[in-house]
Design a protein around this motif. Structure first.
Motif, PDB file in Angstrom:
ATOM      1  N   THR A 169     -29.694  26.077  -4.374  1.00 46.33           N
ATOM      2  CA  THR A 169     -31.061  26.138  -3.859  1.00 46.33           C
ATOM      3  C   THR A 169     -31.623  27.655  -4.655  1.00 46.33           C
ATOM      4  O   THR A 169     -30.675  28.401  -4.906  1.00 46.33           O
ATOM      5  N   ASN A 170     -32.857  27.585  -4.881  1.00 49.79           N
ATOM      6  CA  ASN A 170     -33.533  28.821  -5.126  1.00 49.79           C
ATOM      7  C   ASN A 170     -34.706  29.058  -4.529  1.00 49.79           C
ATOM      8  O   ASN A 170     -35.393  27.901  -3.919  1.00 49.79           O
ATOM      9  N   MET A 171     -35.097  30.250  -4.283  1.00 49.90           N
ATOM     10  CA  MET A 171     -36.145  30.657  -3.225  1.00 49.90           C
ATOM     11  C   MET A 171     -37.426  31.312  -3.935  1.00 49.90           C
ATOM     12  O   MET A 171     -36.944  32.130  -4.774  1.00 49.90           O
ATOM     13  N   LEU A 202     -33.045  27.933 -13.219  1.00 52.22           N
ATOM     14  CA  LEU A 202     -31.468  27.851 -12.905  1.00 52.22           C
ATOM     15  C   LEU A 202     -31.290  26.497 -12.513  1.00 52.22           C
ATOM     16  O   LEU A 202     -30.340  26.002 -12.035  1.00 52.22           O
ATOM     17  N   ALA A 255     -25.409  32.072   0.146  1.00 53.81           N
ATOM     18  CA  ALA A 255     -26.797  31.822  -0.636  1.00 53.81           C
ATOM     19  C   ALA A 255     -26.471  31.895  -2.109  1.00 53.81           C
ATOM     20  O   ALA A 255     -27.134  30.962  -2.721  1.00 53.81           O
ATOM     21  N   ASN A 256     -25.473  32.841  -2.329  1.00 51.67           N
ATOM     22  CA  ASN A 256     -25.604  32.734  -3.878  1.00 51.67           C
ATOM     23  C   ASN A 256     -24.676  31.591  -4.504  1.00 51.67           C
ATOM     24  O   ASN A 256     -24.723  31.649  -5.791  1.00 51.67           O
ATOM     25  N   ALA A 295     -37.055  31.144 -10.546  1.00 48.26           N
ATOM     26  CA  ALA A 295     -36.051  30.277  -9.599  1.00 48.26           C
ATOM     27  C   ALA A 295     -35.768  28.966 -10.520  1.00 48.26           C
ATOM     28  O   ALA A 295     -34.730  28.532 -10.377  1.00 48.26           O
TER      29      ALA A 295
END
Ligand SMILES: Nc1ncnc2c1ncn2[C@@H]1O[C@H](COP(=O)(O)OP(=O)(O)OP(=O)(O)O)[C@@H](O)[C@H]1O
Ligand SMILES: [Mg+2]
Lengths: 368, 268
Positions: free
Chosen positions: A84-86, A157, A79-80, A154
Motif C-alpha cells: 500500500t502507499n499513502m 511504486l 508499513a514499509n 505513491a
C-alpha cells in the motif's frame, strides 16, 4: 459509477477493533474492498476514518480482528513492506528535495538502472501533469501541485492499494473539483484500488464506486452512492448524506410484497419492502423520509397528479439554478424542505402562498 | 520635541554592552604596557607574545579538546532526548525531561561542588575527563532546548511517508529527519562549543591541575605586565566568536530557505 468488472477482493477487513488506551476507536469493522475499486470512507470528524486507513497502511496496530490484502494476512507486516502507499493530508512532500527526488524517493532500493528510474519518474510526472517541474524545489509548489507530487510519488511504486487521507481538503473549491475529476480519471487509468477518506459527502458521492459511512467507530452502511442516497438504512445516514425530510407515520399492514402506510400529511400509500432498507418487520409508529427533490410544486393549470397534497410556503431560498422552499404541509407540524429547478415559466413563489404539491410513494423511505 | 528617553536608553545600553568589547582591540594593538589612556602607538608585539607562550598553547589545546568533545557528545545526547521528548510518549516523561533541564537553572557553583564530591567518591581522577563530564552536564540542557525546537517543527507525516515508501526507521532518520533538523544540530554544536570554551567554575573545581583557557586568563590577571597579552587573546576570541556565529546563522538561513519554511528568528 461503473460496476466493478471482476469483483476480486483486494482488502478484507474482518471484525477489526482498535483501542487507544481505553478509547474504543474502531468497533468491529467488517468490509471487503474489491480490486480496482474506488472506495470511500465517509463520516463526521472523529468517527475513526483515519484510524481505519492507518491500520490498513500499517501505521497503527489493530487490537483484534484481521486485515488481509490480496489474500495475505497483514498481521506483523510493517508499513514499509505492505503493498500500500499513502497520500497524506498534509501531502508530506520532503521539503529539502526537488520534485524529481521526491517522486523517485521510493525507487532508492529499486535494482533498475538510474536511466530507467529517471524515465519512470518522468512518466509519473507526466501522469499527474507535472512534466517540466522535475527540478523545481518541492517547497516552491502550489497546494494542487504538491498534491500531484504526492500522488506521483505513491503511484510510481505501483502499489496494490492507494490510501488517500482527505487529500483534497486543503485545496480551494475550484481546485478541489478539478482534482476530483483528475483523481477519478487517474484511478481508471492505473486501475489501482483507491481508498479515500473524506468527511465531504458530495466528494464521496462524486468519486466513489462504493462508500462506507462510519459513525463512532462503526460502519453504519456500505453501499454504492445511489443506494446510499436513495435508500439510507438509518435516519443518521440519511441526514449525513444530503438533506432528508422526516414525517411521522404508521404501518397499517405488512405483507411479503407490500407495506401499507398512513403518513402524516401525505395520507395512505403502499411501498415496496426495498423502501425499508433497515429490514425487519415494522409495526406501529415509524418515521418516513423523502428527499427535497422528490416533492414537486404543481403550478396553476398543471395536471393533477395521482398523489398530491396542499401546503403553505414558509421560507424561500433562491440559489440561481435552484430554489429551496420550506413548506408547511397541511397536517404536518414541521415544515419540509422542497427543491425546484428554476426553468422558464416556473416563477419563484412568494412566502405565504398556498400551493398544490405532488409526491410519489416510490420516493419514500421507511425508518423505524 | 520631547526628550528622547527611549533613544538615549538604547544608546547607553549599547555602549555598556559593547564598550568592553571595543576596548579589547584598542589595548591589544597599543604599544604601552599599562592599560590606560592615552594610547602609546600601534604595535603587534602582544600578538607576537601569544605565539611563544607554551602554557597558553597548552590551555588552548585543552580547551579546544574539551569544547569539541563536549559539543559533539552533548549534541548527540540532545538529539536522543529531543527525539524522545517530541515523538514518544512514556511514563514519567515530563518529570524526566524536567530533571534533565535542571542544570539550566541550578547555580553552577553548587553543581560543580556536588560533582567534585561525586568524582572524589568514585575516585575519578580530576582533570580533562572530569571537566568534559561536567561540561556535558552543563551544555546538554541547552542542546536539548535548541534541538527540541528543531524536532518539534518536523511534520510527523514526513517520517511516515518515507517509511511508507519502503525505507527503514534508520534510513528514514538519515534521509529525512537528519537533513531537516541539521540547522538545529549545527546551532546546538556551536552553542555547546562556546559555552564549554568559556566555562570557568566547573573547570576550576574539577579540573585538578588541568588548565583551560578561562583558567589561564584568570591566572594571568595577577601579573599586570601580562594584561596586554590577554587583551590580544581576547581580541582573537571575539573575532572567532563572531565568525562562528556568522557561519551558524548562514547555515541556518540556508536551511530555512531550502525547506521554504518561515524564518522564525535565530541568533542574528
Ligand atoms: N493516537 C491516538 N491516541 C488516542 N486517541 C486517538 C489517537 N488517534 C485518534 N484517536 C481518537 O480516535 C478517534 C478517531 O480518530 P480519527 O483520527 O480516526 O478520526 P477521523 O474520522 O479521521 O476524524 P477527522 O475527520 O477529524 O480526521 C478520535 O476520537 C480520536 O480522538
Ligand atoms: Mg482524519
Amino acid at each position: 459509477m461503473t460496476a466493478v468488472p471482476d469483483a476480486k477482493p483486494m482488502i478484507e477487513i474482518r471484525d477489526v477493533h482498535k483501542y487507544y488506551g481505553d478509547y474504543h476507536a474502531l468497533r468491529g469493522i467488517n468490509a471487503v474492498i474489491n480490486a480496482g475499486e474506488f472506495f470511500s470512507l465517509l463520516g463526521p470528524s472523529g468517527c475513526g476514518k483515519t484510524t481505519l486507513l492507518r491500520t490498513i497502511a500499517g501505521f497503527e496496530d489493530i487490537s483484534s480482528g484481521a486485515i488481509l490484502i490480496d489474500g495475505k494476512d497483514m498481521h506483523e507486516v510493517p508499513a514499509n513492506r505492505r503493498p500500500t502507499n499513502m497520500v497524506f493530508q498534509s501531502y508530506a512532500i520532503f521539503p529539502h528535495l526537488t520534485v524529481e527526488q521526491n517522486v523517485g524517493f521510493g525507487l532508492r532500493k529499486d535494482p533498475r538502472s538510474p536511466a530507467e528510474k529517471a524515465k519512470a519518474v518522468a512518466e509519473a510526472l507526466a501522469m499527474v501533469g507535472l512534466t517540466g517541474f522535475g527540478t523545481r524545489a518541492a517547497h516552491a509548489l502550489s497546494g494542487g501541485q504538491r498534491q500531484r507530487v504526492a500522488l506521483a510519488r505513491a503511484l510510481i511504486l505501483k502499489p496494490k492499494v492507494l490510501l488517500l487521507d482527505e487529500p483534497l481538503s486543503a485545496l480551494d473549491k475550484k481546485m478541489r473539483e478539478t482534482m476530483q475529476e483528475e483523481l477519478i480519471k487517474l484511478q481508471r487509468q492505473v486501475g489501482i484500488t483507491f481508498i479515500l477518506v473524506t468527511h465531504d459527502q458530495e466528494e464521496a458521492l462524486v468519486m466513489s464506486d462504493r462508500i462506507a459511512v462510519m459513525f463512532e467507530g462503526e460502519i453504519a452502511q456500505l453501499d454504492d452512492p445511489e443506494t446510499l442516497y436513495r435508500r439510507p438504512n438509518s435516519r443518521r445516514v440519511a441526514e449525513f448524506i444530503g438533506v432528508m425530510n422526516f414525517v411521522p407515520g404508521k404501518v397499517l399492514s405488512e405483507t411479503a410484497g407490500r407495506i401499507e402506510l398512513d403518513v402524516q400529511g401525505l395520507g395512505r400509500c403502499q411501498i415496496a419492502p426495498a423502501q425499508a432498507p433497515a429490514g425487519g418487520r415494522a409495526t406501529g409508529e415509524i418515521s418516513v423520509g423523502f428527499r427535497p427533490e422528490t416533492l414537486t410544486i404543481l403550478y396553476e393549470g398543471q395536471a393533477a397528479s395521482d398523489r398530491e397534497c396542499m401546503g403553505t410556503i414558509a421560507e424561500v431560498v433562491y440559489f440561481g439554478d435552484m430554489t429551496y422552499y420550506d413548506v408547511k404541509l397541511d397536517g404536518v407540524d414541521r415544515p419540509v424542505r422542497l427543491s425546484m429547478r428554476n426553468v422558464p415559466g416556473r416563477p419563484v413563489l412568494d412566502l405565504g402562498v398556498r400551493t398544490r404539491i405532488a409526491w410519489s410513494p416510490g420516493a419514500l423511505v421507511l425508518f423505524r | 520635541m520631547k526628550f528622547p528617553w527611549l533613544r538615549v536608553y538604547s544608546w547607553l545600553y549599547l555602549v555598556f554592552l559593547f564598550a568592553p568589547v571595543f576596548l579589547l582591540p584598542l589595548f591589544a594593538f597599543n604599544a604601552g604596557t599599562v592599560i590606560a589612556f592615552p594610547l602609546q602607538g600601534f604595535s603587534l608585539k602582544w600578538f607576537a607574545a601569544l605565539l611563544d607562550n607554551e602554557s597558553l598553547h597548552e590551555a588552548v589545546r585543552n580547551s579546544l579538546t574539551i569544547a569539541i568533545t563536549v559539543s559533539v557528545v552533548s549534541t548527540t545526547l540532545g538529539i536522543f532526548a529531543a527525539r524522545a521528548a517530541t515523538r514518544y510518549d512514556f511514563r514519567g516523561k515530563g518529570p524526566m525531561i524536567g530533571l534533565i533541564m535542571l542544570p539550566l537553572v541550578m547555580p553552577e557553583v553548587i553543581l560543580a561542588v556536588a560533582l567534585l564530591v561525586v568524582f572524589l567518591q568514585i575516585a575519578l581522577p580530576l582533570g580533562m575527563l572530569a571537566i568534559i563530564l561536567g561540561h556535558i552536564l552543563v551544555c546538554t540542557p541547552f542542546c536539548i532546548a535548541i534541538l527540541n525546537g528543531a524536532f518539534l517543527s518536523l511534520d510527523k507525516s514526513l517520517e511516515e511517508a518515507a517509511y511508507d515508501l519502503g525505507e527503514t526507521r534508520i534510513s528514514t532518520f538519515r534521509l529525512i529527519i537528519l537533513p531537516l533538523v541539521m540547522p538545529g544540530i549545527i546551532s546546538s554544536l556551536l552553542i555547546a562549543f562556546i559555552i564549554s570554551l568559556d566555562e570557568f567554575i566547573m573547570a576550576f573545581f574539577v579540573g585538578g591541575t588541568t588548565v583551560t583557557l578561562p583558567i589561564y586568563i584568570f591566572s594571568q590577571l595577577r601579573f599586570p605586565a601580562g594584561l596586554p597579552v590577554i587583551m590580544a587573546l581576547g581580541t582573537i576570541l571575539v573575532c572567532l566568536s563572531i565568525l562562528l556565529l556568522s557561519i551558524a546563522e548562514y547555515v541556518r538561513r540556508r536551511g530555512v530557505a531550502r525547506t521554504g519554511a518561515k524564518d522564525t528568528g535565530g541568533f542574528l
